[in-house]
Enzyme design. Structure first.
Site, short mmCIF file in Angstrom:
data_model
loop_
_atom_site.label_atom_id
_atom_site.label_comp_id
_atom_site.label_asym_id
_atom_site.label_seq_id
_atom_site.Cartn_x
_atom_site.Cartn_y
_atom_site.Cartn_z
N THR A 8 0.84 -1.20 0.00
CA THR A 8 0.00 0.00 0.00
C THR A 8 0.87 1.25 0.00
OG1 THR A 8 -1.70 1.27 1.16
CG2 THR A 8 -0.20 0.02 2.55
N ASN A 10 -0.67 4.06 1.04
CA ASN A 10 -1.50 4.93 1.88
C ASN A 10 -0.94 4.93 3.31
OD1 ASN A 10 -3.55 5.67 3.77
ND2 ASN A 10 -5.10 5.42 2.19
N GLY A 12 -1.95 6.29 6.04
CA GLY A 12 -2.95 6.05 7.08
C GLY A 12 -3.17 4.56 7.28
N ASP A 70 -7.76 -3.51 0.08
CA ASP A 70 -8.60 -2.66 -0.76
C ASP A 70 -9.86 -2.37 0.03
OD1 ASP A 70 -8.56 -1.41 -3.50
OD2 ASP A 70 -10.60 -2.19 -3.41
N SER A 71 -10.20 -1.11 0.12
CA SER A 71 -11.29 -0.74 1.02
C SER A 71 -12.08 0.41 0.42
CB SER A 71 -10.72 -0.36 2.39
OG SER A 71 -9.55 0.41 2.27
N TYR A 155 -12.16 9.36 4.84
CA TYR A 155 -13.55 9.71 5.15
C TYR A 155 -13.90 9.58 6.64
CZ TYR A 155 -14.01 9.23 0.07
OH TYR A 155 -13.86 9.38 -1.29
N ASP A 156 -12.91 9.29 7.48
CA ASP A 156 -13.21 9.09 8.91
C ASP A 156 -13.98 10.25 9.56
OD1 ASP A 156 -12.30 6.48 9.50
OD2 ASP A 156 -10.22 7.17 9.53
N HIS A 181 -13.45 -2.05 9.90
CA HIS A 181 -13.39 -2.99 8.78
C HIS A 181 -11.97 -3.55 8.63
CE1 HIS A 181 -12.23 1.02 7.77
NE2 HIS A 181 -12.06 0.82 6.48
N ARG A 182 -10.96 -2.69 8.72
CA ARG A 182 -9.56 -3.12 8.54
C ARG A 182 -9.09 -3.98 9.71
NH1 ARG A 182 -8.20 1.35 7.31
NH2 ARG A 182 -8.47 0.88 5.10
P1 ITT Z 1 -3.46 1.72 -1.71
O1 ITT Z 1 -4.26 1.26 -2.92
O2 ITT Z 1 -2.07 2.12 -2.04
O3 ITT Z 1 -3.55 0.75 -0.57
P2 ITT Z 1 -5.55 3.74 -1.57
O4 ITT Z 1 -5.80 4.88 -0.64
O5 ITT Z 1 -5.56 4.02 -3.06
O6 ITT Z 1 -4.14 3.07 -1.14
P3 ITT Z 1 -7.88 2.01 -1.86
O7 ITT Z 1 -7.78 1.95 -3.34
O8 ITT Z 1 -8.15 0.74 -1.10
O9 ITT Z 1 -6.53 2.58 -1.21
O10 ITT Z 1 -8.94 3.11 -1.47
C1 ITT Z 1 -9.53 3.09 -0.22
C2 ITT Z 1 -10.10 4.46 0.07
O11 ITT Z 1 -11.27 4.28 0.88
C3 ITT Z 1 -9.13 5.27 0.89
O12 ITT Z 1 -8.27 6.05 0.08
C4 ITT Z 1 -10.10 6.13 1.71
O13 ITT Z 1 -10.57 7.19 0.93
C5 ITT Z 1 -11.26 5.19 1.94
N1 ITT Z 1 -11.07 4.45 3.20
C6 ITT Z 1 -10.77 3.13 3.35
N2 ITT Z 1 -10.60 2.82 4.63
C7 ITT Z 1 -10.79 3.95 5.33
C8 ITT Z 1 -10.74 4.26 6.70
O14 ITT Z 1 -10.40 3.36 7.61
N3 ITT Z 1 -10.98 5.52 7.06
C9 ITT Z 1 -11.30 6.46 6.15
N4 ITT Z 1 -11.35 6.26 4.83
C10 ITT Z 1 -11.11 5.00 4.42
#
Ligand code: ITT
Length: 196
Positions: A8, A10, A12, A70-71, A155-156, A181-182
């Site tokens: 990832t 990301n 966060g 993926d979330s 979006y937290d 969820h995570r």
């Molecule tokens: P990677 O693909 O590199 O892991 P990404 O941010 O692009 O990073 P995703 O494609 O899985 O990841 O997108 C998930 C998005 O959903 C994430 O960027 C947030 O906007 C939202 N999201 C997922 N989990 C969240 C959480 O715990 N709190 C807030 N927003 C969340």
């Protein structure tokens, strides 16, 4: 002993994943820390497919265990938008203050009971022998009326959890990881790994 490389970009997610997997007693590295660069096209139709696409892309470079997340946020009133497009909603580089304000605006005048939403998380793992595992979990909540809280990411600040009377951005990291969820999807993955 194998390490776990988390596919990832990301920051966060990385923070949360390191806390949640901390008790495995294994070294957890982000792909940046492992010196691996991969940005595959996330063109899957489901969270599981996209998580597998990310994990496989990094697994091509290492013999370690690779995991990916993926979330997304599904808002019932918006036909489960932004869903698998949550990161790309309004553009990948658009600040979340703007994305959150836009979603609040789209729910303007919508009563409490119709503001239901959930975060969904699929975790994929590719093992050194090529076996693939996936898990999924959700947390149910409601979209609030304003941004609240400084914790978490994305979006937290607009995701309100009725049991806590707080948004996931107002929870401590420990509280969020227990119910999120995570947190739940990674716990299931720990069980799968023990059986594998
Ligand atoms: P990677 O693909 O590199 O892991 P990404 O941010 O692009 O990073 P995703 O494609 O899985 O990841 O997108 C998930 C998005 O959903 C994430 O960027 C947030 O906007 C939202 N999201 C997922 N989990 C969240 C959480 O715990 N709190 C807030 N927003 C969340």
């Amino acid at each position: 002993m194998h390490r776990i490389i988390f596919a990832t970009g990301n920051a966060g997610k990385v923070r949360e994943i390191k806390m949640i997997l901390g008790d495995l007693g294994m070294e957890i590295l982000s792909m940046k820390e492992a010196g691996i660069q991969a940005s595959p096209e996330e063109n899957g139709a489901t969270y599981e497919e996209n998580a597998l696409i990310k994990a496989r892309a990094v697994a091509a470079y290492t013999d370690d265990i690779v995991m990916a997340d993926d979330s997304g946020l599904e808002i019932d009133y918006l036909n489960c938008e932004p869903g698998v497009y949550s990161a790309r909603y309004m553009g990948e580089d658009t600040p979340y203050s703007i994305k959150n304000a836009n979603l609040l605006e789209r729910l303007n005048g919508v009563p409490d009971e119709e503001r239901t939403a959930r975060f969904v998380c699929a975790i994929a793992a590719v093992l050194p022998d090529g076996r693939e595992l996936t898990t999924r979990a959700t947390i149910e909540g409601r979209i609030g009326y304003e941004e609240r809280g400084e914790g978490g990411f994305g979006y937290d600040p607009i995701f309100f959890v009725p049991e806590f009377g707080k948004t996931t951005a107002e929870l401590t990291a420990e509280e969020k990881n227990l119910v999120s969820h995570r947190g739940k999807a990674l716990k299931l993955m720990k069980e799968e790994l023990k059986k594998a």
